[in-house]
Design an enzyme around this catalytic site. Structure first.
Site, PDB file in Angstrom:
ATOM      1  N   ASN A   7       3.638 -15.150   2.892  1.00 63.97           N
ATOM      2  CA  ASN A   7       4.168 -14.001   2.167  1.00 63.97           C
ATOM      3  C   ASN A   7       5.317 -13.425   2.983  1.00 63.97           C
ATOM      4  O   ASN A   7       5.102 -12.681   3.937  1.00 63.97           O
ATOM      5  CB  ASN A   7       3.040 -12.978   1.973  1.00 63.97           C
ATOM      6  N   ARG A  62       3.952 -16.533  -1.830  1.00 59.84           N
ATOM      7  CA  ARG A  62       3.880 -15.383  -2.725  1.00 59.84           C
ATOM      8  C   ARG A  62       5.304 -14.992  -3.123  1.00 59.84           C
ATOM      9  O   ARG A  62       6.174 -14.831  -2.268  1.00 59.84           O
ATOM     10  CB  ARG A  62       3.216 -14.203  -2.015  1.00 59.84           C
ATOM     11  N   HIS A 151       1.284  -6.916  -8.636  1.00 58.35           N
ATOM     12  CA  HIS A 151      -0.063  -7.034  -8.055  1.00 58.35           C
ATOM     13  C   HIS A 151      -0.937  -7.970  -8.886  1.00 58.35           C
ATOM     14  O   HIS A 151      -2.167  -7.889  -8.846  1.00 58.35           O
ATOM     15  CB  HIS A 151      -0.809  -5.669  -8.013  1.00 58.35           C
ATOM     16  N   GLY A 183       0.777   0.297  -1.949  1.00 62.90           N
ATOM     17  CA  GLY A 183       1.216   0.243  -3.344  1.00 62.90           C
ATOM     18  C   GLY A 183      -0.043   0.353  -4.186  1.00 62.90           C
ATOM     19  O   GLY A 183      -1.106  -0.059  -3.747  1.00 62.90           O
ATOM     20  N   ARG A 212       5.804   5.855  -3.002  1.00 60.22           N
ATOM     21  CA  ARG A 212       6.470   5.773  -4.315  1.00 60.22           C
ATOM     22  C   ARG A 212       5.887   6.812  -5.277  1.00 60.22           C
ATOM     23  O   ARG A 212       4.688   7.060  -5.266  1.00 60.22           O
ATOM     24  CB  ARG A 212       6.295   4.380  -4.918  1.00 60.22           C
ATOM     25  N   GLY A 304      -9.249   1.803  -2.161  1.00 58.95           N
ATOM     26  CA  GLY A 304     -10.379   1.491  -3.045  1.00 58.95           C
ATOM     27  C   GLY A 304     -11.551   0.889  -2.291  1.00 58.95           C
ATOM     28  O   GLY A 304     -12.716   1.182  -2.584  1.00 58.95           O
ATOM     29  N   GLU A 361      -5.698 -11.894  -1.937  1.00 60.77           N
ATOM     30  CA  GLU A 361      -4.599 -12.549  -2.654  1.00 60.77           C
ATOM     31  C   GLU A 361      -4.285 -13.913  -2.048  1.00 60.77           C
ATOM     32  O   GLU A 361      -3.930 -14.846  -2.760  1.00 60.77           O
ATOM     33  CB  GLU A 361      -3.354 -11.653  -2.634  1.00 60.77           C
TER      34      GLU A 361
END
Ligand code: ADP
Length: 589
Positions: A7, A62, A151, A183, A212, A304, A361
């Site tokens: 990535n 990615r 995402h 993000g 953001r 989360g 991911e």
């Protein structure tokens, strides 16, 4: 298979070497980049030096923006490189570095396959109503101003993990996934497909993020430019780097620091938390409405997965939706020190399952890379698949049929259909929608346990209803419709769908094509007036099926196949028109 997942981001190169069969991460690391002067070839050579005791079989890269061109990971070739370049203006901080990383890795490892996994790919299934901004359509088309979503790899991975944990198929679940890291984005995963997501043309839309803003009145940008005199660059920096949690709190983009400050009485930190959680709760309500209900809520990403207090704030006062949190289980989540990557925090009386899932991911990209590398040589791309064009039709329960045609009325077969045991009936019904009606719609037998009315998109507009695209049998939460027969009228609260294109096949066919039940494939339509490729074609395998692809009249028209519309399941009359299975995409069940 040893797969190197790379990535190349805006400020770091993150890498993982994953052994795909055992899903083991052999090596992982992060290299900080030195601004615009970064030498990707040198950095990647150093990384490869560090992993040289392992043989690398393939590389998965990615890539943030693949536009709407790719609905899955792809082998990298000249077209893919050109596409990544083409979409660079839409992800200027990411795509150029992703591309530099790909080119450097290809030059160092020229003899192994390189695969691109796009953040946007999972969201390629967004319906037009979710993709479209309410702006001038020709300007939007010229500049591709529409919602792509990001995402995607994470939303796909955690929704698959949730289905696996609940020991059911994604095809049975309406899931809201919340990726809450630096993000943040939400996604409505309806029966395995992304049908809404909070990020849009760029990763700036939607939830409140570390730096953001997420959703904002576009009038603010006009005001800042016109009244405050800010330049485009200043506005860009303001919204991307100095807003969100950092902007509101004035302290940090890190939720841990904000939670600490809030607990010590800092009012701006408290407002930051309240705005962050309020926005997420608002999206949960919206996505439950979009999907006509919700079965599972998944929380993932740094916040989360790790913050029980944020999970509690987000999920409170959702009992009306059937969402009830078990506070003890929520407080006890510890995915780091557990063998499982999923934790169930729903109360026993919660109708909706609430799961905390550790996202991965890198593993998802490794799985996609492996599937492509292995599948490349396996798919039989020579065998032809007969196409049947399915006109609008109706499947009924015996009870509904008798209400429409009178007690003890019976189905009168008039023609056998190609799938064994199925037949078209003499009888027809009229469909009545809020805007218009369609008369003489054929009934198909035998009776079913649920009513199901299958129409095309064109019919949908004639009737004035919004029918979801569904696999046959999945009528829960679908659209309402009124049926009129000679002896009565029935109003169905649900049952109206646009059938998803699919291929029926016998297990022996599945073996030959190297696909399994519920796989999604791409099929090239050959022999029509206009060749095209249908993506998102579902494989349905049963010993009672005969090899045949079913598409509806709109789809047949788009390929200019000569299907008749007054009967059902008509073979295309175009000489030799057939489907060729191009590529498969595994769907977790
Ligand atoms: P990225 O989006 O950069 O991949 P992550 O998913 O790793 O980010 O999430 C990083 C964010 O998660 C941090 O900025 C921090 O705010 C938050 N986070 C991590 N651990 C905790 C925790 N225990 N409590 C609250 N927030 C946390």
């Amino acid at each position: 298979m040893n797969i190197l997942v790379i990535n190349c981001g805006s400020s770091t190169i993150k890498y993982k070497l994953i052994e795909s069969e055992s899903e083991t991460c052999l090596i992982t690391g992060t290299v900080e980049l030195k601004g615009e002067l970064s030498d990707f070839r040198k950095e990647l050579s150093n990384i490869l030096d560090g992993v040289k005791k392992y043989a690398i079989d393939a590389v998965g890269h990615r890539v943030v923006h693949g536009g709407d061109q790719y609905n899955d990971a792809v082998m990298i070739d000249g077209h893919v490189i050109a596409a990544i370049e083409r979409w660079s203006p839409y992800a200027p901080l990411h795509n150029p570095n992703n591309l530099a990383g790909i080119q450097a890795a290809q030059s160092i490892l020229p003899d192994i396959p390189h695969v691109a996994a796009f953040d946007t790919a999972f969201h390629s299934t967004l319906p037009r109503r979710a993709k479209t901004y309410a702006i001038d359509h020709s300007l939007a088309e010229t500049h591709h101003l529409k919602r792509f979503g990001f995402h995607g790899t994470s939303h796909q991975y955690v929704s698959e993990k949730a289905a696996e944990f609940l020991e059911t198929s994604l095809a049975n679940l309406r899931i809201i996934t919340l990726h809450l890291g630096n993000g943040a984005s939400a996604c409505a995963v309806e029966f395995g497909h992304s049908t809404e997501t909070s990020m849009g043309l760029t990763p700036l839309e939607g939830l409140v993020m570390g730096t953001r803003s997420g959703d904002i009145d576009p009038g603010i940008l006009i005001f800042l430019a016109r009244e405050v005199g800010m330049s485009i660059e200043e506005i860009d920096d303001f919204l991307n780097n100095n807003s969100g949690l950092k902007g509101i709190s004035g302290l940090s983009n890190d939720m841990r620091a904000i939670e600490k400050a809030a607990s010590e009485g800092n009012d701006q930190a408290r407002i930051a938390i309240a705005v962050f959680t309020h926005r997420i709760r608002k999206y949960i309500g919206a996505y439950a409405a979009v999907m006509g209900g919700v079965d599972v809520i998944v929380l993932t990403g740094g916040i989360g997965e790790n913050s029980s207090s944020m999970r509690l704030r987000i999920l409170q006062r959702l009992e009306f939706l059937g969402v009830v949190l078990d506070q003890d289980k929520n407080a006890d989540v510890n995915l780091e020190d557990s063998d499982s990557s999923v934790s169930d925090i729903s109360a026993t009386n919660s109708r909706v399952k609430i799961l905390v899932v550790k996202t991965n991911e890198g593993l998802k990209i490794a799985q996609q890379t492996e599937a492509l590398v292995k599948g490349k040589d396996n798919v039989d791309d020579t065998r032809r698949i007969p196409i049947a064009v399915s006109a609008r039709h109706v499947h009924l329960t015996q009870e509904t049929f008798e209400t429409l045609f009178g007690n003890n009325a019976e189905l009168v077969p008039y023609r056998e259909l190609s799938q064994p045991g199925q037949f078209a009936c003499d009888q027809t019904v009229n469909l009545i929608g809020p805007k218009g009606r369609i008369d003489h719609v054929r009934i198909l037998g035998p009776f079913r346990s649920k009513n199901q009315v299958e129409i095309s998109r064109t019919d949908e507009f004639a009737l004035g209803v919004d029918a979801p695209v569904r696999d046959s049998g999945q009528t829960h939460g679908s659209a309402p419709i009124t049926l009129e027969g000679p002896e009565g009228t029935v109003h169905l609260k649900e049952g109206l769908i646009c059938a998803r294109r699919h291929i029926h096949m016998h297990p022996e066919d599945a073996r030959q094509f190297n696909v399994k039940n519920n796989d999604e494939v791409e099929v090239a339509i050959k022999g029509g007036a206009r060749e095209l490729i249908f993506g998102d074609v579902l494989i349905r395998v049963s010993p009672s099926y005969k090899l045949e692809m079913h598409i509806d009249t709109d789809e047949a028209n788009s390929a200019e196949l000569d299907g008749q519309c007054d009967a059902v399941l008509v073979y295309s009359k175009v000489e030799c028109a057939c489907g060729v299975l191009q590529r498969k995409r595994s769907r977790l069940i």
